[in-house]
Design an enzyme around this catalytic site. Sequence first.
Site, PDB file in Angstrom:
ATOM      1  N   ARG A 133     -18.462 -38.807  25.124  1.00 48.64           N
ATOM      2  CA  ARG A 133     -18.161 -40.245  25.244  1.00 48.64           C
ATOM      3  C   ARG A 133     -16.652 -40.520  25.189  1.00 48.64           C
ATOM      4  NH1 ARG A 133     -22.473 -39.431  26.254  1.00 48.64           N
ATOM      5  NH2 ARG A 133     -24.374 -40.540  25.666  1.00 48.64           N
TER       6      ARG A 133
ATOM      7  N   SER B  30     -25.607 -48.140  22.868  1.00 48.02           N
ATOM      8  CA  SER B  30     -25.208 -47.536  21.589  1.00 48.02           C
ATOM      9  C   SER B  30     -23.890 -48.150  21.135  1.00 48.02           C
ATOM     10  CB  SER B  30     -25.005 -46.033  21.746  1.00 48.02           C
ATOM     11  OG  SER B  30     -26.166 -45.454  22.264  1.00 48.02           O
TER      12      SER B  30
ATOM     13  N   GLU C 298     -18.429 -46.839  19.749  1.00 52.61           N
ATOM     14  CA  GLU C 298     -18.409 -46.403  21.157  1.00 52.61           C
ATOM     15  C   GLU C 298     -17.974 -47.577  22.044  1.00 52.61           C
ATOM     16  OE1 GLU C 298     -21.888 -44.146  22.548  1.00 52.61           O
ATOM     17  OE2 GLU C 298     -21.786 -45.295  24.410  1.00 52.61           O
TER      18      GLU C 298
HETATM   19  C1  LIG Z   1     -28.615 -51.218  27.553  1.00 52.98           C
HETATM   20  C2  LIG Z   1     -27.413 -50.297  27.672  1.00 52.98           C
HETATM   21  C3  LIG Z   1     -27.608 -48.931  27.726  1.00 52.98           C
HETATM   22  C4  LIG Z   1     -26.520 -48.062  27.843  1.00 52.98           C
HETATM   23  N1  LIG Z   1     -26.747 -46.723  27.909  1.00 52.98           N
HETATM   24  C5  LIG Z   1     -25.720 -45.859  28.026  1.00 52.98           C
HETATM   25  C6  LIG Z   1     -25.962 -44.453  28.113  1.00 52.98           C
HETATM   26  O1  LIG Z   1     -27.100 -43.996  28.114  1.00 52.98           O
HETATM   27  N2  LIG Z   1     -24.889 -43.636  28.210  1.00 52.98           N
HETATM   28  C7  LIG Z   1     -23.614 -44.110  28.232  1.00 52.98           C
HETATM   29  O2  LIG Z   1     -22.682 -43.292  28.307  1.00 52.98           O
HETATM   30  N3  LIG Z   1     -23.353 -45.439  28.184  1.00 52.98           N
HETATM   31  C8  LIG Z   1     -24.371 -46.325  28.071  1.00 52.98           C
HETATM   32  N4  LIG Z   1     -24.122 -47.669  27.997  1.00 52.98           N
HETATM   33  C9  LIG Z   1     -22.738 -48.163  28.014  1.00 52.98           C
HETATM   34  C10 LIG Z   1     -22.239 -48.618  29.418  1.00 52.98           C
HETATM   35  O3  LIG Z   1     -23.302 -48.823  30.288  1.00 52.98           O
HETATM   36  C11 LIG Z   1     -21.287 -47.583  30.032  1.00 52.98           C
HETATM   37  O4  LIG Z   1     -20.219 -47.318  29.163  1.00 52.98           O
HETATM   38  C12 LIG Z   1     -20.719 -48.049  31.380  1.00 52.98           C
HETATM   39  O5  LIG Z   1     -20.002 -47.006  31.989  1.00 52.98           O
HETATM   40  C13 LIG Z   1     -19.816 -49.266  31.249  1.00 52.98           C
HETATM   41  O6  LIG Z   1     -19.540 -49.732  32.554  1.00 52.98           O
HETATM   42  P1  LIG Z   1     -19.000 -51.183  32.840  1.00 52.98           P
HETATM   43  O7  LIG Z   1     -18.652 -51.249  34.272  1.00 52.98           O
HETATM   44  O8  LIG Z   1     -19.975 -52.188  32.348  1.00 52.98           O
HETATM   45  O9  LIG Z   1     -17.691 -51.185  31.938  1.00 52.98           O
HETATM   46  P2  LIG Z   1     -16.994 -52.427  31.200  1.00 52.98           P
HETATM   47  O10 LIG Z   1     -17.800 -52.793  29.988  1.00 52.98           O
HETATM   48  O11 LIG Z   1     -16.667 -53.497  32.159  1.00 52.98           O
HETATM   49  O12 LIG Z   1     -15.657 -51.732  30.727  1.00 52.98           O
HETATM   50  C14 LIG Z   1     -15.658 -50.704  29.759  1.00 52.98           C
HETATM   51  C15 LIG Z   1     -14.205 -50.265  29.506  1.00 52.98           C
HETATM   52  O13 LIG Z   1     -13.687 -49.677  30.695  1.00 52.98           O
HETATM   53  C16 LIG Z   1     -12.563 -50.420  31.202  1.00 52.98           C
HETATM   54  N5  LIG Z   1     -12.722 -50.422  32.672  1.00 52.98           N
HETATM   55  C17 LIG Z   1     -13.773 -50.888  33.379  1.00 52.98           C
HETATM   56  N6  LIG Z   1     -13.596 -50.622  34.697  1.00 52.98           N
HETATM   57  C18 LIG Z   1     -12.403 -49.987  34.811  1.00 52.98           C
HETATM   58  C19 LIG Z   1     -11.664 -49.444  35.922  1.00 52.98           C
HETATM   59  N7  LIG Z   1     -12.094 -49.521  37.180  1.00 52.98           N
HETATM   60  N8  LIG Z   1     -10.462 -48.845  35.661  1.00 52.98           N
HETATM   61  C20 LIG Z   1      -9.984 -48.768  34.383  1.00 52.98           C
HETATM   62  N9  LIG Z   1     -10.629 -49.263  33.309  1.00 52.98           N
HETATM   63  C21 LIG Z   1     -11.836 -49.865  33.531  1.00 52.98           C
HETATM   64  C22 LIG Z   1     -12.650 -51.779  30.553  1.00 52.98           C
HETATM   65  O14 LIG Z   1     -11.370 -52.380  30.423  1.00 52.98           O
HETATM   66  C23 LIG Z   1     -13.266 -51.424  29.194  1.00 52.98           C
HETATM   67  O15 LIG Z   1     -12.287 -50.954  28.296  1.00 52.98           O
HETATM   68  C24 LIG Z   1     -25.200 -48.580  27.896  1.00 52.98           C
HETATM   69  C25 LIG Z   1     -25.007 -49.979  27.871  1.00 52.98           C
HETATM   70  C26 LIG Z   1     -26.100 -50.824  27.775  1.00 52.98           C
HETATM   71  C27 LIG Z   1     -25.884 -52.304  27.764  1.00 52.98           C
END
Ligand SMILES: Cc1cc2nc3c(=O)[nH]c(=O)nc-3n(C[C@H](O)[C@H](O)[C@H](O)COP(=O)(O)OP(=O)(O)OC[C@H]3O[C@@H](n4cnc5c(N)ncnc54)[C@H](O)[C@@H]3O)c2cc1C
Length: 334
Positions: free
Chosen positions: A160, A234, A330
Amino acid sequence: MSIQKNISLLPYNSFHLDVKAIELETVKTAEQLQKVLHLKEPRLILGGGSNILLTKDVDGLVVKIEIGGINEVKEDATHVYVRAGAGENWHEFVQYTMKRNWGGLENLSLIPGNVGAAPIQNIGAYGVELKDVFYELEAYDRKEKKVYAFGVNDCKFDYRDSIFKSARKGRYIILNVTFILNKNPVLNTHYGAIREELKKMGVHSPTIQDVSKAVIRIRQSKLPDPAVIGNAGSFFKNPVVDQAKFLSLSEKYGDMPAYPHEDKSVKLAAGWLIEQCGWKGYRKGDAGVHDKQALVLVNYGKATGREILELSDKILKSVYDKFGILLEREVNVL
Ligand SMILES: Cc1cc2nc3c(=O)[nH]c(=O)nc-3n(C[C@H](O)[C@H](O)[C@H](O)COP(=O)(O)OP(=O)(O)OC[C@H]3O[C@@H](n4cnc5c(N)ncnc54)[C@H](O)[C@@H]3O)c2cc1C
C-alpha cells in the site's frame, strides 16, 4: 476544461463529506492539465475520491483528473501492453481487459477509484498487487514542469505504498499507466475465499472472467457499498511486525491472525486488532466502525471528516494501549 467556483465536494468523495472547494477544475487531457498548472498551483489532485478523508474546506483549487483513453501500445507472443488514461474508472478498465481475455487484473476487480491513483498506494486485493502487472507510467513533475516515465523500480512499490505516497508525495501527477497483461492467463486462486466462491458458483475449471466474478461477489458481500454508505475501504494498513513482537503477542493471543511477510517479518490483521478493542459496530452520531468489517470506518449520513478523524485517533490509541502496535492510516487525510 470546466471551472466551478465555491463548489461542494460531496459528490466527489466516497465518504460523502460535505466540504467546499474555492475552485474545481476538470481536465480531460495532459495539455489541459499543464495549462491549468501554468496558471495556478492546485491544493488537491482528485481521482475518484475513494481514498481520501476531507477534514476541512479546500482553500484553493482542486483539479479533477479525467484523462481518458485505453490503447494497446504493443504486444509480443505472450503479452499485451495496454495504456490507460489516469481518469479511466479502474473497475471499468478491469472489465475491458476481461472482455479481451487479457489476464492479470481479475483479482483487482471492483476496487473503486481511477487508474491514475492505482499506483499511488500500489492497490492490492486477493493476493495480487498493481506492481505485479505494472509496466510503466507517465507523470507530470510539478517541480521540473516536465513529463517523466517511471518504470517499476522507479516507483518503489511496497505494501500500500510507492514513491508517490511517501518520499515524493504530491510532486507528480500521474497521466497514464501501462500494464503488461497475459495473453495466456495464469490464474491466481490461492486465496481460500476465491476458491470457496468459485465452488459456490459451481465452477470447476475457472477462467479469468470467473475469478473476476468471484471477487466481485466476495467484495459485495463483505464491504459496504460507498454508493449506499460513505466509506473509503480499509482505513488503516495491516501492521507489519518483527518475529520477536509477533511471538510475544501470539503467546498471549493464540487465535491472532498472522501472515508471513518479507524478511521474516509478520503481517497482522488490523481489522482483528481493532475488533479486539471492542470497536466493531461502534457508532457515535453518524461516524462509526462498520459492523461486518472493523477496518472500515463509515459515515452514516452527516458525519464530518473531523469526527471520522477523531474516531480514528481513538482507535489508534486503544490498539496501541492493548497491543503496543501503532497503526498507520491508509486513507489520505486532508
Ligand atoms: C469500498 C472500498 C473498497 C476499497 N478496496 C480497496 C482494495 O481492495 N485495495 C486497495 O488497494 N484499495 C482499496 N480501496 C481504496 C481506493 O479504492 C484506492 O486507493 C484507489 O486507488 C483510489 O483511487 P481514487 O481515484 O479514488 O483516488 P483518490 O481518492 O481520488 O486519490 C487518492 C490519492 O491519490 C492522489 N491522486 C489521485 N489521482 C492522482 C493522479 N492522477 N496523480 C497524482 N495523484 C493522484 C490524491 O491526491 C490522493 O492523495 C477501497 C476503497 C473503497 C471505498
